[in-house]
Design an enzyme around this catalytic site. Sequence first.
Site, mmCIF file in Angstrom:
data_model
loop_
_atom_site.group_PDB
_atom_site.id
_atom_site.type_symbol
_atom_site.label_atom_id
_atom_site.label_comp_id
_atom_site.label_asym_id
_atom_site.label_seq_id
_atom_site.Cartn_x
_atom_site.Cartn_y
_atom_site.Cartn_z
ATOM 1 N N ASP A 9 0.877 -1.166 0.000
ATOM 2 C CA ASP A 9 0.000 0.000 0.000
ATOM 3 C C ASP A 9 0.921 1.225 0.000
ATOM 4 O OD1 ASP A 9 -2.237 1.722 0.411
ATOM 5 O OD2 ASP A 9 -1.863 1.669 2.574
ATOM 6 N N ASP A 11 -0.088 5.118 0.960
ATOM 7 C CA ASP A 11 -0.284 6.078 2.046
ATOM 8 C C ASP A 11 -0.325 5.368 3.399
ATOM 9 O OD1 ASP A 11 -0.459 8.075 0.102
ATOM 10 O OD2 ASP A 11 -2.630 7.909 -0.040
HETATM 11 MG MG LIG Z 1 -2.887 3.163 3.553
#
Ligand SMILES: [Mg+2]
Length: 181
Positions: A9, A11
Amino acid sequence: MGDRVVILDRDGVINEDSEQFVKSIDEWIPLPGSIDAIARLSHAGYRVAVATNQSGLARGLLTLADLDGMHRKLRDLLAEQGGRIEMIVYCPHGPDEGCGCRKPRPGMLEEIGRRLSVDLAGIPFVGDSLGDIAAARAVGAKPWMVRTGKGEDTLASRSPHLAGVAVRDDLASVVDAILHD
Ligand SMILES: [Mg+2]
Ligand SMILES: [Zn+2]
C-alpha cells in the site's frame, strides 16, 4: 526464486497519510526508513509493486499530473539508493462508484499478478487498513500490517479481520522480517 514479489500500500506505509488526502508533491512525505526498506528489497532481488486507493482523483482534490509528480518523487528518492518500484497501480474511483479496483476489492492486486505474471498466493502485501487486509486475503496473498499511517487505529478496532495478521512497527521492520525468512 525468480518470482519474489512484495506488494505495498502507499499512504501510511511508504509515506505519511493525511485525513485531508495527500494532494501534492510537497504533501508526499516519506515515512522514516521506508525508502531504504524498499531499496533493500530491490537489492535482495525482490520485485516491488504498489497498489493504492486514490479517490482524491474522483473527488477533484488532485490531478493525474499531481499523482505522477508524487510517484516521480518516490522513484527518484528510491533511485538514489539503487532501489526500484516495478509497478504502481492506483484506483482513481470514489467509494460509491462500485469499481472492482478500490480496496478492499482485489482488482489492483489481480492486475499486478497478471502484469508481473506472478502467482499471488503467499505474496506479502503490506498495508495499514482493513481494506488492505481484505484485498490481500481475496487473492491469497499474505497480509502484513504496519503501525504507521492508519495502522494504530486499525489495530485498535480489534476487528476479527486482524486475526492471524503479522504486525510490525513500520515498513522497515516488515522488510527485516521478510528478508530474514
Ligand atoms: Mg494506507
Ligand atoms: Zn477503482
